[in-house]
Design a protein around this motif. Structure first.
Motif, short mmCIF file in Angstrom:
data_model
loop_
_atom_site.label_atom_id
_atom_site.label_comp_id
_atom_site.label_asym_id
_atom_site.label_seq_id
_atom_site.Cartn_x
_atom_site.Cartn_y
_atom_site.Cartn_z
N VAL A 62 -25.66 -28.29 2.83
CA VAL A 62 -24.82 -28.50 4.00
C VAL A 62 -24.59 -30.00 4.13
CG1 VAL A 62 -24.71 -28.29 6.51
CG2 VAL A 62 -25.70 -26.45 5.17
N ASP A 63 -23.34 -30.39 4.31
CA ASP A 63 -23.01 -31.80 4.46
C ASP A 63 -23.42 -32.25 5.86
OD1 ASP A 63 -21.83 -34.33 4.72
OD2 ASP A 63 -20.18 -33.78 3.39
N LEU A 64 -24.55 -32.93 5.94
CA LEU A 64 -25.08 -33.36 7.23
C LEU A 64 -24.18 -34.40 7.90
CD1 LEU A 64 -28.89 -33.54 6.39
CD2 LEU A 64 -27.61 -31.65 7.40
N ASP A 65 -23.45 -35.20 7.10
CA ASP A 65 -22.52 -36.17 7.69
C ASP A 65 -21.37 -35.47 8.40
OD1 ASP A 65 -24.01 -38.33 6.85
OD2 ASP A 65 -22.72 -38.84 5.16
N VAL A 66 -20.86 -34.39 7.81
CA VAL A 66 -19.80 -33.63 8.45
C VAL A 66 -20.31 -33.06 9.77
CG1 VAL A 66 -18.36 -31.55 8.31
CG2 VAL A 66 -18.54 -33.07 6.34
N LEU A 67 -21.49 -32.44 9.73
CA LEU A 67 -22.06 -31.86 10.95
C LEU A 67 -22.32 -32.93 12.00
CD1 LEU A 67 -24.57 -29.19 9.64
CD2 LEU A 67 -22.41 -28.81 10.82
N GLY A 68 -22.88 -34.07 11.58
CA GLY A 68 -23.15 -35.17 12.51
C GLY A 68 -21.89 -35.69 13.15
N ASP A 73 -25.50 -32.98 18.03
CA ASP A 73 -26.54 -32.21 18.72
C ASP A 73 -26.89 -30.91 18.01
OD1 ASP A 73 -26.74 -34.13 20.74
OD2 ASP A 73 -25.05 -33.25 21.83
N ILE A 74 -26.18 -30.59 16.93
CA ILE A 74 -26.48 -29.38 16.16
C ILE A 74 -27.85 -29.54 15.51
CG2 ILE A 74 -25.85 -28.03 14.11
CD1 ILE A 74 -22.92 -28.67 14.73
N THR A 75 -28.63 -28.47 15.51
CA THR A 75 -29.91 -28.44 14.81
C THR A 75 -29.74 -27.61 13.55
OG1 THR A 75 -31.07 -28.50 16.93
CG2 THR A 75 -32.36 -27.85 15.02
N VAL A 76 -30.20 -28.14 12.42
CA VAL A 76 -30.13 -27.44 11.14
C VAL A 76 -31.52 -26.91 10.83
CG1 VAL A 76 -29.60 -27.63 8.68
CG2 VAL A 76 -28.28 -28.97 10.35
N ASN A 77 -31.67 -25.59 10.82
CA ASN A 77 -32.96 -24.94 10.55
C ASN A 77 -32.95 -24.36 9.14
OD1 ASN A 77 -34.14 -25.13 13.32
ND2 ASN A 77 -32.35 -23.91 13.78
N ILE A 78 -33.92 -24.75 8.32
CA ILE A 78 -34.05 -24.21 6.98
C ILE A 78 -35.04 -23.03 7.06
CG2 ILE A 78 -34.63 -24.71 4.56
CD1 ILE A 78 -32.29 -26.41 5.77
N ILE A 79 -34.60 -21.87 6.57
CA ILE A 79 -35.38 -20.64 6.68
C ILE A 79 -35.87 -20.20 5.30
CG2 ILE A 79 -35.39 -18.25 7.51
CD1 ILE A 79 -34.69 -20.35 9.71
N LYS A 89 -32.61 -32.91 12.40
CA LYS A 89 -31.84 -33.42 13.52
C LYS A 89 -30.74 -34.29 12.95
CE LYS A 89 -33.10 -32.83 17.60
NZ LYS A 89 -32.30 -31.95 18.44
N LEU A 90 -29.59 -34.22 13.55
CA LEU A 90 -28.44 -34.96 13.06
C LEU A 90 -28.22 -36.22 13.88
CD1 LEU A 90 -25.99 -31.96 12.68
CD2 LEU A 90 -27.38 -33.01 10.91
N GLU A 91 -27.45 -37.11 13.31
CA GLU A 91 -26.98 -38.28 14.05
C GLU A 91 -25.58 -38.60 13.55
OE1 GLU A 91 -28.92 -41.98 11.76
OE2 GLU A 91 -30.32 -40.82 12.98
N ILE A 96 -17.62 -41.73 7.33
CA ILE A 96 -17.28 -40.40 6.84
C ILE A 96 -16.19 -40.55 5.78
CG2 ILE A 96 -18.01 -39.09 8.87
CD1 ILE A 96 -15.07 -39.14 9.81
N VAL A 97 -16.27 -39.72 4.76
CA VAL A 97 -15.31 -39.77 3.66
C VAL A 97 -14.66 -38.40 3.51
CG1 VAL A 97 -14.99 -40.23 1.20
CG2 VAL A 97 -16.71 -41.52 2.49
N ASN A 98 -13.35 -38.37 3.63
CA ASN A 98 -12.55 -37.15 3.48
C ASN A 98 -12.95 -36.03 4.45
OD1 ASN A 98 -10.97 -38.30 1.45
ND2 ASN A 98 -12.45 -37.74 -0.11
N VAL A 99 -13.41 -36.42 5.62
CA VAL A 99 -13.72 -35.44 6.67
C VAL A 99 -12.54 -35.40 7.63
CG1 VAL A 99 -15.26 -34.86 8.58
CG2 VAL A 99 -16.19 -35.82 6.47
#
Length: 140
Positions: A62-68, A73-79, A89-91, A96-99
């Protein structure tokens, strides 16, 4: 009451701003996946009042930069084995490139089709990004 089963292995994107799950879905290109993806919209939340959740039943990058950029405030949970093994946790990313795409018709990115659309964070508090080539403000 809606019941969505837990996933055995994969990723859960939690605390998505209510109504924004389809935007996240689009930006992460989740429609290209061959695994089940569940979108749960407007779930009651003590913290947010209401929120969206996306469950992806496979491990993907998952592209954390896109989500950030979309929602820090999105939380990414790995299951794994039906248990959360990691929470990310994102920041807001510094760049950003090509977002986002530059909307300025006079920008070099309008002429040079192969040039990356690069935006830098200029105001963290107001979440403002500007094109590194022409200084145009990014729009979601």
């Amino acid at each position: 009451m809606l019941k969505v089963d837990a996933i055995e292995k994969g990723i859960v994107l939690d605390h998505i701003k209510a109504g924004h799950s389809m935007l996240v879905y689009k930006y992460l290109n989740l429609d290209d996946l061959d695994c089940p993806v569940a979108i749960i919209r407007r779930v009651k939340s003590n913290k947010l009042g209401s929120k969206d959740i996306i469950k992806i039943s496979d491990k993907i990058d998952v592209d954390l930069d896109v989500l950030g950029y979309l929602d820090p405030d999105i939380t990414v949970n790995i299951i794994e084995d039906s248990k959360t093994v990691e929470k990310k946790k994102l920041e807001l990313p510094e760049k950003i490139v090509n977002v986002a795409r530059c909307k300025n018709p006079r920008c070099i990115t309008s002429v040079e089709q192969d040039l990356d659309h690069v935006f830098k964070l200029v105001d963290r508090e107001k979440r403002i990004y500007r094109c590194i080539y022409c200084d145009q403000k990014a729009e979601e």
